[in-house]
Design an enzyme around this catalytic site. Structure first.
Site, PDB file in Angstrom:
ATOM      1  N   SER A  87       0.856  -1.182   0.000  1.00  0.00           N
ATOM      2  CA  SER A  87       0.000   0.000   0.000  1.00  0.00           C
ATOM      3  C   SER A  87       0.893   1.232   0.000  1.00  0.00           C
ATOM      4  O   SER A  87       2.037   1.172   0.469  1.00  0.00           O
ATOM      5  CB  SER A  87      -0.894   0.014   1.244  1.00  0.00           C
TER       6      SER A  87
ATOM      7  N   TYR B  99      -1.122  -0.576  10.765  1.00  0.00           N
ATOM      8  CA  TYR B  99      -1.295  -0.992   9.366  1.00  0.00           C
ATOM      9  C   TYR B  99      -0.136  -0.497   8.500  1.00  0.00           C
ATOM     10  O   TYR B  99       0.381  -1.245   7.664  1.00  0.00           O
ATOM     11  CB  TYR B  99      -2.620  -0.452   8.847  1.00  0.00           C
TER      12      TYR B  99
END
Length: 265
Positions: free
Chosen positions: A151, A164
């Site tokens: 990501s 995350y």
């Protein structure tokens, strides 16, 4: 011209003919788009997903070259069983797409230790578990390809994702490290780093709001291209990196983010 280069001129509509692909989180969103792409281009796909209902439905819709195996990437026993069942059914594993994950929100000085460890266990350890069981099968086949779903949050700061983001950063490092280690075995390992993608989870978020227009507008403006991405756009990058067209690419993290990570302040 070498055999490797000559393959680049083959029909791209069948370039995964005879290949067995494992896609985690393949019941919906980016994972499903990847599974559909591999099937359309001749591959056989293990739909490895925790959601039994959606996973089984996806496999049924994709046809006889799709097999659903309920898989919890946070559990080594589940992951090992998935690999054994997939190999027994299809005969081996050639490609792994590590896509499943969970974004647990939390600020660094507010998250509980349990929340932090759960995020790392799913989003980083889960990827390693899948690689741990699939790589030995790829070695038996003489090579393979792995694409890890990272990501832009692995290299940029976003409020509220204290666990995350480092998990995704860890995926980048795992990709680089394992690419070097597996190169002698002809296993290429790369990652894709999406920006904001219109997945079912984001659709659910917007549906829960009385007026999501302000949030949607702000997210659109964050990307220089002025919009969200869509799962098939990410899947195209995954399919490319998994294919022989990317035969000289390993250890790369390909951003599919509409320019989000290069726009500047």
């Amino acid at each position: 011209m070498s055999e490797q280069f000559s393959r680049m001129g083959t029909d791209l509509t069948r370039d995964f003919e005879g290949k067995v692909v494992v896609v985690t989180g393949a019941a919906m969103g980016i994972g499903r788009a990847c599974a559909e792409g591999f099937i359309e281009r001749g591959g056989a796909v293990v739909i490895a997903d925790l959601d039994a209902g959606a996973g089984a439905a996806t496999a049924e819709e994709l046809g006889e070259r799709a097999l659903f195996i309920r898989t919890d990437i946070a559990d080594m026993q589940s992951v090992t069983a998935m690999a054994e069942q997939g190999v027994a059914y299809f005969g081996g594993i050639d490609i792994l797409v590590n896509n499943a994950g969970q974004a647990i929100k939390g600020v660094v000085d507010e998250m509980s230790e349990e929340e932090f460890l759960k995020t790392i266990n799913i989003n980083l350890m889960g990827f390693w578990r899948m690689m741990r069981v699939c790589i030995p099968e790829m070695k038996k086949r003489g090579g393979g390809a792995i694409v890890n779903m990272s990501s832009v949050q692995g290299s940029l700061g976003f409020d509220g994702y204290a666990a995350y983001a480092p998990a995704k950063g860890g995926i980048n490092a795992l990709t680089w490290q394992s690419a070097v280690e597996m190169a002698p075995h002809k296993i290429r390992i790369n990652a894709v780093a999406p920006g904001t993608i219109m997945t079912p989870l984001n659709e659910k978020l917007f549906a829960s709001m009385d007026d999501p227009s302000e949030l949607i507008d702000s997210w659109n403006k964050a990307h220089p291209l002025g919009r969200f991405g869509y799962p098939p756009e990410v899947a195209e990058a995954v399919l490319f990196l998994a294919s022989e067209r990317a035969s000289f690419i390993t250890g790369d993290v390909l951003r599919v983010d509409g320019g989000l990570s290069v726009r500047g302040a």
